[in-house]
Design a protein around this motif. Sequence first.
Motif, PDB file in Angstrom:
ATOM      1  N   LEU A   1      70.179 -19.840  52.917  1.00  0.00           N
ATOM      2  CA  LEU A   1      71.113 -20.775  53.525  1.00  0.00           C
ATOM      3  C   LEU A   1      70.951 -22.075  52.755  1.00  0.00           C
ATOM      4  CD1 LEU A   1      73.108 -20.844  55.930  1.00  0.00           C
ATOM      5  CD2 LEU A   1      71.271 -21.841  57.284  1.00  0.00           C
TER       6      LEU A   1
ATOM      7  N   TRP B   1      64.713 -12.212  57.667  1.00  0.00           N
ATOM      8  CA  TRP B   1      65.574 -13.345  58.023  1.00  0.00           C
ATOM      9  C   TRP B   1      65.676 -13.527  59.536  1.00  0.00           C
ATOM     10  CZ3 TRP B   1      66.938 -17.394  55.381  1.00  0.00           C
ATOM     11  CH2 TRP B   1      67.947 -18.234  55.886  1.00  0.00           C
TER      12      TRP B   1
ATOM     13  N   ASP C   1      67.662 -22.881  59.526  1.00  0.00           N
ATOM     14  CA  ASP C   1      68.861 -23.597  59.929  1.00  0.00           C
ATOM     15  C   ASP C   1      68.505 -24.909  60.634  1.00  0.00           C
ATOM     16  OD1 ASP C   1      71.843 -23.621  60.283  1.00  0.00           O
ATOM     17  OD2 ASP C   1      71.241 -23.657  62.392  1.00  0.00           O
TER      18      ASP C   1
ATOM     19  N   ARG D   1      67.722 -13.454  51.482  1.00  0.00           N
ATOM     20  CA  ARG D   1      68.760 -14.106  52.291  1.00  0.00           C
ATOM     21  C   ARG D   1      68.496 -15.593  52.198  1.00  0.00           C
ATOM     22  NH1 ARG D   1      72.495 -16.356  54.974  1.00  0.00           N
ATOM     23  NH2 ARG D   1      73.116 -15.711  57.087  1.00  0.00           N
TER      24      ARG D   1
ATOM     25  N   GLY E   1      65.590 -17.250  60.053  1.00  0.00           N
ATOM     26  CA  GLY E   1      66.919 -17.849  59.961  1.00  0.00           C
ATOM     27  C   GLY E   1      67.120 -19.069  60.846  1.00  0.00           C
TER      28      GLY E   1
END
Length: 196
Positions: free
Chosen positions: A154, A176, A184, A152, A180
């Motif tokens: 970003l 994740w 972020d 995963r 995550g």
Amino acid sequence: MRNARAGVVPVIALTALLALLAGCSVAVRGTATPARGGSVALAPARYVDGQRRFSIVPPQGWRPDTSGREGTAVFFLASDPDTAAAGPFVSNINVLVLPAHADLDATVGAARGELAGLNAYRLLDDEAATLAGGLPAHVLGGTFTQSGFALRNLQLFTVYQGSTVVVTGTALADRWAGYGALVDASLHTVIVPAPA
């Protein structure tokens, strides 16, 4: 992409393929809250690129690798107990600075095309962002399989004064939830170019 020296498999910013195709900080979209509770732990100091093309606040304890491997300006590699449990893959954030061959919209369009070609790719994040001072950026993220890992990521894209800056955070898909919000939060500390 195996790094025999370190025994890890980092995933570079996928837009390195785009290179073949020819003082603003990111406005945070919201308050990042880690899945495991507590606060998002970013490093106490900002990392500034040696050429002052960008700066970023990495997750606390993630070690920088400025060797230039995979064409990156820097890798930040996770160094917590989850790393050992993940085997040879290490969660990471990396930054690529490439010559800009197009404006942001064309760059993001080309990136979408490249990402769609990944094994089992599923787009989960696709949104415009604005850097402080009005500089446009874009965030893409999704899941895919690479080198036998379900991953995963970003990615934050911006084009500024002849350069495309791509900041990518990647972790195992099943981890994740623990990474995550941290990825972020770190991506949203990027300043392009680095402040003087």
